[in-house]
Design a protein around this motif. Structure first.
Motif: not given
Length: 102
Positions: A39, A43-44, A53, A57
């Motif tokens: 990922v 995004s994390y 999310i 993911s």
């Protein structure tokens, strides 16, 4: 958290917090988990801060954290409140599709 105070946002943030706690238990940085899961770091980070999310993911994070068992039980079976609920379920014909109007 009571059922009344649950919202989609609070539920997503709760999941993000539990993932963060598991990450910290393992002593991993955000970058380490992002790398191990595939990922993107952005995004994390968005997930930890906003709870947002994609499902793909989230599943990838679960694999990296060895937490996939939780997905096996998600939406798996109905919980009953009483024996009457169980008996009623046996009497109702199971629909294969939802209603057209609803």
């Amino acid at each position: 958290m009571s059922l009344i105070s649950k919202t989609p946002d609070s539920l997503m943030l709760g999941i993000a917090e539990r993932v963060k706690m598991r990450r910290l238990e393992k002593g991993w940085t955000q970058n380490m988990l992002a790398t191990k899961s595939g990922v993107s770091l952005a995004s994390y980070r968005r997930f930890e801060s906003l709870g947002e999310i994609s499902l793909r993911s989230l599943v990838m994070l679960a694999f990296a954290l060895d937490m996939t068992d939780e997905f096996e039980t998600l939406f798996s079976s109905k919980t009953y409140q009483s024996i009457d609920d169980i008996l009623k379920t046996g009497q109702v014909k199971q629909r294969k599709r939802g209603n057209r109007n609803g």
